[in-house]
Each structure stands twice: as structure tokens, then as C-alpha cells.
Design a protein around this motif. Structure first.
Motif, mmCIF file in Angstrom:
data_model
loop_
_atom_site.group_PDB
_atom_site.id
_atom_site.type_symbol
_atom_site.label_atom_id
_atom_site.label_comp_id
_atom_site.label_asym_id
_atom_site.label_seq_id
_atom_site.Cartn_x
_atom_site.Cartn_y
_atom_site.Cartn_z
ATOM 1 N N VAL B 223 -0.446 -10.937 -13.045
ATOM 2 C CA VAL B 223 -0.582 -9.762 -12.596
ATOM 3 C C VAL B 223 -1.590 -9.960 -11.336
ATOM 4 O O VAL B 223 -1.754 -10.114 -10.120
ATOM 5 N N PHE B 226 -0.721 -12.413 -8.624
ATOM 6 C CA PHE B 226 0.009 -11.743 -7.660
ATOM 7 C C PHE B 226 -0.836 -10.949 -6.788
ATOM 8 O O PHE B 226 -0.693 -11.015 -5.703
ATOM 9 N N ILE B 227 -1.738 -10.220 -7.427
ATOM 10 C CA ILE B 227 -2.560 -9.412 -6.449
ATOM 11 C C ILE B 227 -3.256 -10.532 -5.645
ATOM 12 O O ILE B 227 -3.801 -9.901 -4.314
ATOM 13 N N ILE B 234 1.188 -14.543 1.880
ATOM 14 C CA ILE B 234 1.589 -15.666 1.163
ATOM 15 C C ILE B 234 1.696 -16.950 2.534
ATOM 16 O O ILE B 234 1.937 -16.657 3.663
ATOM 17 N N LEU B 265 -9.143 -2.593 -13.362
ATOM 18 C CA LEU B 265 -8.626 -1.410 -12.131
ATOM 19 C C LEU B 265 -9.015 -1.720 -10.656
ATOM 20 O O LEU B 265 -8.472 -1.429 -10.046
ATOM 21 N N MET B 268 -6.608 -3.859 -8.925
ATOM 22 C CA MET B 268 -5.405 -2.944 -8.452
ATOM 23 C C MET B 268 -5.923 -2.279 -7.365
ATOM 24 O O MET B 268 -5.132 -1.894 -6.437
ATOM 25 N N PHE B 271 -5.881 -4.299 -4.435
ATOM 26 C CA PHE B 271 -4.245 -4.498 -4.107
ATOM 27 C C PHE B 271 -4.036 -3.364 -3.259
ATOM 28 O O PHE B 271 -3.172 -3.674 -2.243
ATOM 29 N N LEU B 272 -4.175 -2.381 -3.787
ATOM 30 C CA LEU B 272 -3.677 -1.008 -3.176
ATOM 31 C C LEU B 272 -4.028 -0.679 -1.630
ATOM 32 O O LEU B 272 -3.498 -0.613 -0.729
ATOM 33 N N LEU B 275 -2.338 -3.238 0.735
ATOM 34 C CA LEU B 275 -1.124 -2.567 0.852
ATOM 35 C C LEU B 275 -0.898 -1.680 2.012
ATOM 36 O O LEU B 275 -0.214 -1.807 2.926
ATOM 37 N N PHE B 276 -2.090 -0.533 1.618
ATOM 38 C CA PHE B 276 -1.977 0.275 2.559
ATOM 39 C C PHE B 276 -2.516 0.036 4.147
ATOM 40 O O PHE B 276 -2.045 0.380 5.100
ATOM 41 N N GLY B 287 6.512 -10.198 7.755
ATOM 42 C CA GLY B 287 7.710 -10.424 6.891
ATOM 43 C C GLY B 287 7.852 -9.874 5.375
ATOM 44 O O GLY B 287 8.813 -10.204 4.997
ATOM 45 N N ARG B 288 6.643 -9.147 4.988
ATOM 46 C CA ARG B 288 6.872 -8.870 3.521
ATOM 47 C C ARG B 288 7.827 -7.755 3.600
ATOM 48 O O ARG B 288 8.161 -7.346 2.797
ATOM 49 N N ARG B 289 7.476 -6.790 4.489
ATOM 50 C CA ARG B 289 8.225 -5.494 4.505
ATOM 51 C C ARG B 289 9.641 -5.406 4.696
ATOM 52 O O ARG B 289 10.124 -6.186 5.572
ATOM 53 N N GLY B 290 10.399 -4.576 4.125
ATOM 54 C CA GLY B 290 12.034 -4.578 4.487
ATOM 55 C C GLY B 290 12.404 -3.592 5.266
ATOM 56 O O GLY B 290 11.337 -2.460 5.749
#
Lengths: 317, 290
Positions: B223, B226-227, B234, B265, B268, B271-272, B275-276, B287-290
Motif C-alpha cells: 500500500v 502504491f501511495i 508513474i 493514516l 492515506m 494520497f487523498l 488524488l483530489f 492518463g491515469r483517469r478513465g
């Protein structure tokens, strides 16, 4: 919705024959109830995977949140157990709201993000001890009530509750699959971009599937806490609530509705009765090996494999 | 107070070294195969337990475990590769489930062989204090930070100068074009798994030398790796390094200022936030979003 005769017969047998024949043997009943709990999560997991096209490694979060919400509501706010169970599902949906930003991520990102999320809730449950009782957990969570002369807190009573829950889940799953949403979701599975071009809001649909899956898992988690009357973070958010359902769903076939349930009963019983006796502390090793073997040899699960076999037999006859 | 914070920054940077090794392995494999190896943390853990065995059985320094760990972890990494290559359809999602299964197998194998007890090094040399001006650390922390820096330097050289390294980058950026240039993607994929295994082996021995290990730890490492790759975006080695240092520092600061229970915590949270705010990471391409 059409229901086949065999389907009705199975439901009848499940409601009447199983309690009559096995109800007196509390060990067997507890095995069955535990297997059905795993089956419920497996069904919810498979719904997200099949309809939503998402692999989740974080369903323990929904399971645990549902359990905590229901337990706290009954203990601190005096909400009746059965109502609190549904609110537990709602709590899991609320928890899944926090995962919405992740929905826009592609495959592996989603799977890993939801894995990371599951950790957050476990830490929260441990640290927020004024509400959750911390790592010591919550003891004597209220049991199920007696309703119309049936003691629902007994093994048989709990069995009837979880059986009803599973039947409702199955009906809901079928309803979604045959609705407009189901068609759009299937199209999304083929090409998400193409589906978006014709005007389907794919992110919204995926979010809806996540909510449904979270709700089911949360309700099952809430059921479990009133069934065992005890809760602590390591148990509520245990990786077992992810591993077993995934193995069950993959084993039974996650693209079918009944596959995950059949898989759950098979995998759980074999694990408990055979492997746990052979290797007491590391018996999950077998589950991991089973998962790897299934993905390599039959990613669609055993149900399609069997059906293919029987079709061949029919063709030969 | 500021001394405490400075000390936390220092410890965080040292910790970030091994985090970077783990995250780079994950990112390399993802680059060539578009597969996230969920058993990557378990490979690291395997190396850590080899170090434990070498120390407790033979009374040697954990450093001597590196050759054994290298061989064992690389073999496991290649095995994971072969299992993944057996997947026939829908490899992106099925490989996740498969490597998740491999992770379960490895975690439980570790549990069976080494039991669930928490282990840490008993080597006095490793645990001796090393003081640089106001900064305090264990000898092992500095030693492995230097080792990981050297490895990353080597990796950078390998990726930019050597034939195979360039092949790995070529396959990562455009598989079909790389094929047309006469690069065999399968060989490249194996190479990326082996390199990831090498990095994981060093990281595992490092983690045992300055920290504590237990069977469930591998999952947490995956984890974290990945974070870091999400933080980095990437495809960027400097990005992974910065992401790893950021995570290390954030964790160390949380332990110093709040509590060690919240350590997980903060990762995480970071990480959040990323992402936001910056969904493609701090350094990544789109290119990470779909």
C-alpha cells in the motif's frame, strides 16, 4: 420477474427443511450462517465486479463500518436492532461516498485506492475510542429481538434473517441487471468510452453500483455484529472479510448471481472443516493458491465450467 | 520543539530510502507490463525474514543475508511473472486478483515458517547510535540510506545508458513501437521483474536491520509503495524518490507530533490530497483517469 420451479423449491427447502432438519445442531447451523455471511459479501463484491467492472480489495471497510454503525446506534441511541441493521448499510454507503474521487481512476488505481481506504477506517475505529470503544472493542452488542414468537437471536432465527437478506440481495441484483442500468453497465464493460459517447454517465453508474455493493456489505456486517454480540477493530476490518469473499466469488464465478453464494458455501466449509484442521495457523495459504489457480485455469469460475461440461454432455446425448 | 521536528525530518528522509526502493520496483513492473504486483510488499518481507534467519540461525550480520535474499526474491519475482503471463484474458484486472492471491500465499507461508511473532535485529553494530551534529540515528539507518541511494543511482544509470534499461523504458512508453525496434517485450518484462526483485531484496534486509517485521507487514508495504507511486505519478524516478521522502517525512513527523498509531493514516491523507488536487501525481504525465 420469472421464478423457476426449482428456484421456489430451493427457497422452500431453505426456509423450512433446513431449520427442521439441522436446526437442533447448533454447530452445523453456525457453520451455515457463517458461510452465508461470506456469501452475502461475495455477492456484493461480485455485483461490483460484474456490473461495475471494478475489483475491490476494500470490502472489509464496508463490512466494518456497517457493523460499527449498527452496534453504536443500538447501544448509544437505542435504535431497534432490525432498523439499525439497515442504517448500518446506510453507514457503509456514507463511507463509500469518501471513495467517489477514486471512481474516476482506471482499473488498478481503483483497486489499490480502495485497498488503502480500508486501512483508514480500521485506524479510525481504533483511535476514535470515545465512540467505538477503541481496540478493546464493544462488548454485549444487543441481540436480535423475538418477533411473532420466533426468537431471532437463536441460531435458527439468525439463519432465517440472513437467508432473507440474501434473497432480497439476489432479487435486487436481478432487478438491476435486467433494468436499463444493467444494459448500460454491460455496454460499459465492453467499452466505457463508447458508452460515454452515447450519453451514459458512466461515473454516476459506477457510483450507484458502489453504493449498492457497499449497502449490502454493510447490512451483512451489521447482521454479523448482532449475531456474535461483540466487535473490535481487528475483527471488524479483518482482511478475512475481503479474502474469503473474493475467493468465493472467483471460485463460484463472479459473473453469475448464484456463483458467489455456491462458492462461499463450498470454500468456507472446506476451509473450516478440512484445511483449518490440517494447517491451523496458515490455512489461508490454500485459499491464496486456489485463487491463483482459478485465475489461471478458469477465471470465469467453476459454475460456467460445469455448465460447459453439462452442455457438452447434452450435445453428446 | 524545532529540534524534534528537525530530527523527525532526518529520520523521515532515512526511512524514505527503502520506501523508494520498494516503490521503484512496483513502478518498473507496472511500466513494462501494466500490471500492479500486489505481492510486491510480500517479496520485500521475504527478504526481511531471510535476514532474520541468517542473523538468528548463524549469528551473522543481516548484511550477509543479501546474497541469499537476492536469489530467493528474484526467483519468487520471476515465478510471479510466469503466473501472470499464464493469464489468458482481461489481464489488467485478473493480474490484480492473481497477485493478491500470491500475496496471501506468501504471507501465510511466512506465518507458517517464522510464526506471527514480531521480529527485529539484535545486532548491536546495527543498532549503535550514529550522531551527525544535531541528528541522531541508528547506524543501520544511515548505512541502508547510502545503499539505497547507490542503488537508485545505479538504476538511473542502467535505465538511461544500458541496452536492457533502455529496452525497459521503450516497452513502458510504447510496447508496439518497441517491438518494431526489435525489442522482445517478454524478455524486458522478466528483466523488470528481476530488477524489482533486486530492489525489494535490499529494501527487505534494510527494513529488518532498523525496524520490526511481522507477517502482515507485507500488505502495508504494498500500500505504501502504491501511495508513493500515486504521489509521484508513474514513470518518473525522481518523482518516486521525492514521493518516498515525502511519505517518510510525513510519517516521522506524525509520530513525533501526534502519535505512532496515526502513522499509517498520514500516508492515506497525503494520497487523498494528491488524488483530489493533482490527480496525475506531482511529476506524472496525464492518463491515469478513465
Amino acid at each position: 420477474m420469472k421464478m423457476s420451479k426449482t428456484g421456489l423449491a430451493v427457497i422452500f427447502a431453505a426456509y423450512v427443511l433446513v431449520p427442521l432438519l439441522l436446526g437442533s445442531n447448533s454447530y452445523v447451523m453456525s457453520l451455515i450462517v457463517a458461510a452465508m455471511i461470506i456469501g452475502g459479501i461475495a455477492l456484493a463484491w461480485a455485483l461490483l465486479g460484474n456490473l461495475g467492472g471494478m475489483v475491490s480489495f476494500g470490502h472489509s471497510a464496508f463490512f466494518g463500518v456497517g457493523a460499527y454503525v449498527s452496534a453504536i446506534l443500538t447501544m448509544k441511541a437505542g435504535v431497534p436492532v432490525l432498523a439499525a441493521m439497515l442504517l448500518g448499510g446506510a453507514g457503509a454507503v456514507a463511507a463509500s461516498l469518501a471513495m467517489l474521487p477514486v471512481l474516476r481512476l482506471k482499473g488498478p488505481y481503483f483497486a489499490l485506492a480502495i485497498l488503502a481506504y480500508a486501512h483508514i477506517f480500521k485506524i479510525l475505529a481504533t483511535e476514535w475510542s470515545s465512540v467505538t470503544g477503541g481496540s478493546a472493542g464493544l462488548a454485549s452488542v444487543p441481540r436480535f429481538p423475538t418477533l411473532m414468537g420466533v426468537d431471532l437471536s437463536s441460531k435458527t432465527g439468525s439463519y432465517l434473517i440472513v437467508l432473507s437478506l440474501l434473497l432480497v440481495f439476489i432479487a435486487a441484483y436481478r432487478l438491476i441487471r435486467s433494468s436499463h442500468y444493467g444494459i448500460a453497465l454491460r455496454a460499459m464493460h465492453d467499452s466505457e468510452d463508447a458508452t460515454r459517447v452515447v450519453g451514459v454517465n458512466s461515473t454516476l453508474l459506477k457510483a450507484l453500483m458502489l453504493f449498492v455493493s457497499a449497502f449490502m456489505t454493510g447490512v451483512i456486517g451489521a447482521f454479523n455484529v448482532h449475531y456474535i454480540n461483540f466487535l473490535e477493530p481487528d475483527y471488524a476490518f479483518s482482511g478475512l472479510w475481503v479474502t474469503l469473499p473474493i475467493v468465493a466469488a472467483i471460485f463460484g464465478g463472479y459473473r453469475t448471481i448464484l456463483g458467489p453464494l455456491v462458492g462461499a458455501v463450498t470454500v468456507y466449509l472446506v476451509d473450516q472443516l478440512v484445511f483449518k484442521n490440517l494447517i491451523p495457523s496458515g490455512h489461508q495459504l490454500v485459499l491464496g493458491a486456489l485463487l491463483v489457480a482459478m485465475i489461471i485455469f478458469s477465471p470465469g469460475g467453476l459454475m460456467p465450467l460445469l455448465r460447459k461440461g453439462s452442455r457438452r454432455k447434452h450435445a453428446a446425448a | 520543539m524545532s529540534e524534534l521536528i528537525m530530527q523527525a525530518l532526518y529520520s523521515g528522509v532515512l526511512q524514505g530510502g527503502s520506501y523508494a526502493l520498494i516503490a521503484l520496483g512496483l513502478a518498473l513492473v507496472f511500466g513494462t507490463m501494466k500490471v500492479i504486483n500486489l505481492a510486491h510488499g510480500e517479496l520485500v518481507l521475504l527478504a526481511a525474514y531471510m535476514a532474520y534467519t541468517v542473523e538468528s540461525r548463524f549469528g551473522l550480520s543481516p548484511m550477509f543475508a543479501i546474497p541469499v535474499a537476492l536469489v530467493l526474491v528474484c526467483i519468487c519475482a520471476v515465478l510471479v511473472y510466469f503466473l501472470i503471463s499464464l493469464i489468458r484474458k482481461d489481464r489488467e484486472l485478473n493480474s490484480l486478483i492473481l497477485t493478491y492471491g500470491v500475496g496471501i500465499i506468501l504471507t501465510n507461508a511466512v506465518l507458517l515458517i517464522w510464526s506471527a511473532d514480531v521480529r527485529s535485529t539484535s545486532s548491536a553494530w546495527m543498532q549503535d547510535a550514529l550522531v551527525f551534529g544535531p541528528f541522531y540515528s541508528m547506524r543501520s539507518e544511515v548505512l541502508f540510506f547510502v545503499v539505497s541511494m547507490a542503488l537508485m543511482g545505479g538504476l538511473w544509470w542502467w535505465l538511461s545508458k544500458s541496452w536492457y534499461g533502455r529496452a525497459v523504458r521503450a516497452v513502458s512508453s510504447n510496447r508496439d513501437a518497441a517491438k518494431l525496434m526489435g525489442i522482445n517485450p517478454r524478455t524486458t518484462e522478466i528483466v523488470s521483474f528481476v530488477v524489482a526483485g533486486i530492489l525489494a531484496a535490499f529494501a527487505g534486509v534494510a527494513i529488518f536491520s532498523y525496524g520490526v517485521i511481522q507477517p502482515a507487514f507485507g500488505h502495508a508495504l504494498t500500500v505504501k509503495a502504491f501511495i508513493i507511486t500515486v504521489l509521484a505519478g508513474i514513470g518518473s524516478i525522481p518523482g518516486v524518490m521525492v514521493g518516498a521522502l515525502l511519505l517518510g517525512i510525513a510519517e516521522a513527523l506524525t509520530v513525533t507530533l501526534a502519535s505512532s498509531a496515526l502513522q499509517e493514516l498520514v500516508g492515506m491523507g497525503l494520497f487523498l490530497l494528491v488524488l483530489f488536487v493533482m490527480p496525475n501525481g506531482l511529476f506524472g504525465a496525464a492518463g491515469r483517469r478513465g
